[in-house]
Design an enzyme around this catalytic site. Sequence first.
Site, PDB file in Angstrom:
ATOM      1  N   GLU A  83     -25.031 -16.921 -12.593  1.00  0.00           N
ATOM      2  CA  GLU A  83     -24.236 -15.925 -11.842  1.00  0.00           C
ATOM      3  C   GLU A  83     -24.993 -15.535 -10.587  1.00  0.00           C
ATOM      4  OE1 GLU A  83     -24.505 -12.553 -14.390  1.00  0.00           O
ATOM      5  OE2 GLU A  83     -23.327 -13.496 -15.961  1.00  0.00           O
ATOM      6  N   CYS A 125     -20.073   2.389  34.334  1.00  0.00           N
ATOM      7  CA  CYS A 125     -19.360   3.274  35.265  1.00  0.00           C
ATOM      8  C   CYS A 125     -20.289   4.181  36.056  1.00  0.00           C
ATOM      9  CB  CYS A 125     -18.324   4.113  34.520  1.00  0.00           C
ATOM     10  SG  CYS A 125     -19.045   5.431  33.536  1.00  0.00           S
ATOM     11  N   ASP A 147     -27.038  -8.013  -4.680  1.00  0.00           N
ATOM     12  CA  ASP A 147     -28.061  -7.129  -4.132  1.00  0.00           C
ATOM     13  C   ASP A 147     -27.493  -5.718  -3.998  1.00  0.00           C
ATOM     14  OD1 ASP A 147     -30.563  -6.586  -3.323  1.00  0.00           O
ATOM     15  OD2 ASP A 147     -30.395  -7.503  -1.345  1.00  0.00           O
ATOM     16  N   ASP A 191       0.845  -1.197   0.000  1.00  0.00           N
ATOM     17  CA  ASP A 191       0.000   0.000   0.000  1.00  0.00           C
ATOM     18  C   ASP A 191       0.878   1.245   0.000  1.00  0.00           C
ATOM     19  OD1 ASP A 191      -1.963  -1.802   0.188  1.00  0.00           O
ATOM     20  OD2 ASP A 191      -2.723  -1.160   2.147  1.00  0.00           O
ATOM     21  N   LEU A 203     -35.654  -8.502 -14.141  1.00  0.00           N
ATOM     22  CA  LEU A 203     -35.733  -9.930 -14.447  1.00  0.00           C
ATOM     23  C   LEU A 203     -36.991 -10.537 -13.875  1.00  0.00           C
ATOM     24  CD1 LEU A 203     -32.098 -10.892 -13.433  1.00  0.00           C
ATOM     25  CD2 LEU A 203     -33.003 -10.920 -15.756  1.00  0.00           C
ATOM     26  N   LYS A 227     -34.794 -16.655  -6.798  1.00  0.00           N
ATOM     27  CA  LYS A 227     -34.666 -15.917  -5.547  1.00  0.00           C
ATOM     28  C   LYS A 227     -34.541 -16.869  -4.377  1.00  0.00           C
ATOM     29  CE  LYS A 227     -35.323 -11.471  -6.452  1.00  0.00           C
ATOM     30  NZ  LYS A 227     -36.344 -10.757  -5.805  1.00  0.00           N
ATOM     31  N   ARG A 261     -30.361   3.059 -12.820  1.00  0.00           N
ATOM     32  CA  ARG A 261     -31.415   2.490 -13.649  1.00  0.00           C
ATOM     33  C   ARG A 261     -32.620   3.427 -13.725  1.00  0.00           C
ATOM     34  NH1 ARG A 261     -35.851  -0.765 -12.416  1.00  0.00           N
ATOM     35  NH2 ARG A 261     -36.504  -2.049 -14.172  1.00  0.00           N
ATOM     36  N   CYS A 295     -24.704   5.096  32.960  1.00  0.00           N
ATOM     37  CA  CYS A 295     -23.926   4.096  32.235  1.00  0.00           C
ATOM     38  C   CYS A 295     -23.851   2.806  33.053  1.00  0.00           C
ATOM     39  CB  CYS A 295     -22.515   4.628  31.973  1.00  0.00           C
ATOM     40  SG  CYS A 295     -21.396   3.379  31.293  1.00  0.00           S
ATOM     41  N   TYR A 324       2.277   2.001  -3.368  1.00  0.00           N
ATOM     42  CA  TYR A 324       1.189   2.541  -4.183  1.00  0.00           C
ATOM     43  C   TYR A 324       0.965   4.014  -3.842  1.00  0.00           C
ATOM     44  CZ  TYR A 324      -3.488   3.193  -6.090  1.00  0.00           C
ATOM     45  OH  TYR A 324      -4.567   3.671  -6.776  1.00  0.00           O
ATOM     46  N   ASP A 325       0.912   4.293  -2.535  1.00  0.00           N
ATOM     47  CA  ASP A 325       0.670   5.670  -2.109  1.00  0.00           C
ATOM     48  C   ASP A 325       1.747   6.612  -2.621  1.00  0.00           C
ATOM     49  OD1 ASP A 325      -1.573   4.831  -0.833  1.00  0.00           O
ATOM     50  OD2 ASP A 325      -0.661   4.747   1.162  1.00  0.00           O
ATOM     51  N   CYS A 351     -22.240   7.632  27.099  1.00  0.00           N
ATOM     52  CA  CYS A 351     -21.790   7.725  28.480  1.00  0.00           C
ATOM     53  C   CYS A 351     -20.872   8.933  28.582  1.00  0.00           C
ATOM     54  CB  CYS A 351     -21.030   6.446  28.832  1.00  0.00           C
ATOM     55  SG  CYS A 351     -19.930   6.637  30.228  1.00  0.00           S
ATOM     56  N   TYR A 377     -21.819  -7.299 -15.537  1.00  0.00           N
ATOM     57  CA  TYR A 377     -22.261  -8.591 -16.051  1.00  0.00           C
ATOM     58  C   TYR A 377     -22.907  -8.523 -17.432  1.00  0.00           C
ATOM     59  CZ  TYR A 377     -26.224  -6.575 -13.540  1.00  0.00           C
ATOM     60  OH  TYR A 377     -27.155  -5.705 -13.058  1.00  0.00           O
ATOM     61  N   CYS A 407     -14.487   5.945  31.990  1.00  0.00           N
ATOM     62  CA  CYS A 407     -15.361   4.775  31.912  1.00  0.00           C
ATOM     63  C   CYS A 407     -14.548   3.535  31.504  1.00  0.00           C
ATOM     64  CB  CYS A 407     -16.461   5.027  30.885  1.00  0.00           C
ATOM     65  SG  CYS A 407     -17.523   3.608  30.623  1.00  0.00           S
ATOM     66  N   LYS A 451     -26.989 -13.119  -8.105  1.00  0.00           N
ATOM     67  CA  LYS A 451     -27.778 -11.902  -8.268  1.00  0.00           C
ATOM     68  C   LYS A 451     -27.373 -10.969  -7.133  1.00  0.00           C
ATOM     69  CE  LYS A 451     -32.383 -10.200  -9.240  1.00  0.00           C
ATOM     70  NZ  LYS A 451     -32.467  -9.151  -8.228  1.00  0.00           N
TER      71      LYS A 451
HETATM   72  S1  IVH Z   1     -28.899  -9.380 -15.739  1.00  0.00           S
HETATM   73  C1  IVH Z   1     -32.443  -7.415 -18.482  1.00  0.00           C
HETATM   74  N1  IVH Z   1     -27.313 -10.270 -13.883  1.00  0.00           N
HETATM   75  O1  IVH Z   1     -31.200  -7.664 -10.890  1.00  0.00           O
HETATM   76  C2  IVH Z   1     -31.894  -7.458 -17.119  1.00  0.00           C
HETATM   77  N2  IVH Z   1     -28.948  -8.648 -13.263  1.00  0.00           N
HETATM   78  O2  IVH Z   1     -34.300  -7.696 -11.571  1.00  0.00           O
HETATM   79  C3  IVH Z   1     -30.498  -7.959 -17.148  1.00  0.00           C
HETATM   80  N3  IVH Z   1     -28.851  -7.987 -10.921  1.00  0.00           N
HETATM   81  O3  IVH Z   1     -31.885  -4.640 -12.489  1.00  0.00           O
HETATM   82  C4  IVH Z   1     -29.972  -8.056 -15.781  1.00  0.00           C
HETATM   83  N4  IVH Z   1     -27.145  -9.266 -10.364  1.00  0.00           N
HETATM   84  O4  IVH Z   1     -29.848  -4.755 -11.006  1.00  0.00           O
HETATM   85  C5  IVH Z   1     -28.334  -9.449 -14.162  1.00  0.00           C
HETATM   86  N5  IVH Z   1     -25.793 -11.143 -12.359  1.00  0.00           N
HETATM   87  C6  IVH Z   1     -26.810 -10.327 -12.640  1.00  0.00           C
HETATM   88  C7  IVH Z   1     -27.409  -9.485 -11.666  1.00  0.00           C
HETATM   89  C8  IVH Z   1     -28.482  -8.667 -12.020  1.00  0.00           C
HETATM   90  C9  IVH Z   1     -28.025  -8.366  -9.932  1.00  0.00           C
HETATM   91  C10 IVH Z   1     -29.957  -7.024 -10.764  1.00  0.00           C
HETATM   92  C11 IVH Z   1     -29.983  -5.917 -11.774  1.00  0.00           C
HETATM   93  C12 IVH Z   1     -31.341  -5.933 -12.392  1.00  0.00           C
HETATM   94  C13 IVH Z   1     -32.114  -6.766 -11.453  1.00  0.00           C
HETATM   95  C14 IVH Z   1     -33.132  -7.556 -12.255  1.00  0.00           C
END
Ligand code: IVH
Length: 682
Positions: free
Chosen positions: A120, A420, A124, A39, A89, A323, A143, A417, A42-43, A435, A233, A440, A122
């Site tokens: 892949e 203490c 969050d 690091d 999706l 899901k 989006r 507290c 790099y810095d 506190c 992705y 403490c 999904k």
């Molecule tokens: S493909 C046409 N791949 O899930 C949609 N989406 O409900 C193509 N998401 O808005 C999306 N991981 O934000 C895709 N590996 C993944 C994902 C992914 C998370 C989210 C994305 C999308 C929502 C779909």
Amino acid sequence: MDVSGYGEATAAKRAADLRDLIRRHDYLYYVLDRPEISDREYDMLFRELVRIEERFPGLRTQDSPTQRVGGAPLPVFQSVRHRYPMRSLGNAFEAEEIRAFDRRVRGILGESSAVEYVVEPKIDGLSVSLVYQDGVFVQGATRGDGETGEDVTENLRTIRSIPLRLRPEGGRPARMECRGEVYMPMRAFQRLNEERESDGEAPFANPRNAAAGSLRQLDPRVTAGRRLAALVYDLRYWEDQGRAAVSTHLEGLRLLEELGFAVPIHRSFESIAGAIAYLEEWAGRRGELPYEIDGMVIKVNDISQREILGSTAHSPRWAIAFKYPPEQAVTRVVDVSIQVGRTGVLTPTAILEPVRIAGSTVGRATLHNEDIIREKDVRIGDYVLVQKAGEVIPEIVSVLKERRTGAETPFAMPRKCPECGADVVRFEGEAAARCTGVSCPAQLREGIIHFASRDAMNIEGLGPAIVAQLLDNGLVRDVADLYYLGRDDFVKLERMGDKSASNMVEAIRKTKDNPIGRLVFALGIRHVGDKVAGLLADRFTSMEALASAGREELKSIPEIGDKIAESVVGFFRQDQTREVLRKLAAAGVRMKNEPEREGPRPFAGKRFVVTGTLSTMKRHEAEKVISDLGGQVMSGVSRTTDYLVVGADPGSKYEKALELGTTILSEDEFIEMAGKDHAIGG
Ligand code: IVH
């Protein structure tokens, strides 16, 4: 690093080289997770580039790595119309729904065509679209409603896993658009919430909300401080003379990687049964990923098949999200306990009747603060729905009010507290109760635990149980006292033999030579995380200079604003602080950074673990040789370890290295590698 002698032409050349170097190291670190330099190195590169650009502002480019610190705040976000709509999706919750999806796909493509699927996680987070013009990142958007999103380009620039310039290895498209997910890694989320709680701010409910709150900030400097990451992705659009876009999703992912993006883990299957088995396998392994996922996505691999399948108004027919059920369970709150943290913040925790959630037993849930308890109306005796998200501490989602008997008791924050007895106060505009006790013991205990923790001084083996005993026995009154403890002091503690006592003393001694950035962080100054501590250490290079720095001087560091400057000045003004620093210095703890070491660095970028008893030197001496020669010492063997140096009677680290195929060095081999002059006496 002195750039004052550079003429404009030299500076331009050096700046271009530095940018290439920094980009390469960003890629190695943030995308491949395989850093090759420390690091600190790099810095040094980064600082040099900053200085050149300060001296020759004309040389500053939009895609320079220095532009990631966050520019000026915006009055509002502009809206961006997506070139292609950003769809969502369709969802599936059962394996049968996935089989139905497969039948639909085959029905459209014809029974005889082979279909390959890619699976892949999904992620969050928040989906974003990223546009590159002639290889340079020019626009990024959220989006929004799918047709129109918000222009968050300046914020996205601060995310290190998003390249500001594409790597030439992937080709140079005239224009390119890709899509992916911005998320907050679990660790960053936990840290952020800890910081927020100690600052009296409301914590974020989950990493997704934290990511959304961080990306949709009008001040990009706030985003820059939030450690967001991105996984890409989807290669959406590619415009390049003489080069066709990819014909499969797998090729797309490979190309995105070549261009410098991080892509999600993925695997392809020739049958839907294989894909389903994989989905089910990950349901139980989701906690292994460094980010939260709410399911997996199954996609048709072949792009021409995708075109035939097309989309409905909402979602493509070529992909579906499977899901996972949220990891939740119902249990009862039997009590509420209060923890007092290092900054005096009182955090309430619900004590639960133990319940199994996603493979582990949960007995406590965080309640964050008084307001959240009131908002959710959690009472002692209530049945509650508890949720566990990855590694995060479980939390209460809601109260099952219909199961109340009337015997439940509301919770009230104590006025004194519990540790203490000092008054508990809540400052205007803060969610946290604090506190007010200056001495403490809980604050001291948490402060010492923080001081010793891995990212701070990294005193191996000095955990909460030992710290509590040291305090109970009156052996330490501040962090500096640790450096005055002898073997005899430790032997007095429970379950501490001669050997472990010596190890503790040695573990503490070893940290005297830590770079001062660690010490600055370890002191636990409010609002000073490890990153800011590193910046302060770089700028001031000695504790003395830092302690006498004024507000304006501190604020000349771009990442440092009023809040941090105020806190640093206030901290060093205290007599207590000065006394602790004096004692640390007297004990031989390093108080200034040495100038960069000259000489060969044959171990640069290599990671070492040392185990077992060596015959010609002590283990810490071997470790010093490693770091002097540019290598990094790790405490445990993992996939990223390059070498394990093995002495006599090695333990589990040796087995782990064998299992992982890590290169194993005998003591002699190690000495040879280091070059004889470095080996003995370290
Ligand atoms: S493909 C046409 N791949 O899930 C949609 N989406 O409900 C193509 N998401 O808005 C999306 N991981 O934000 C895709 N590996 C993944 C994902 C992914 C998370 C989210 C994305 C999308 C929502 C779909």
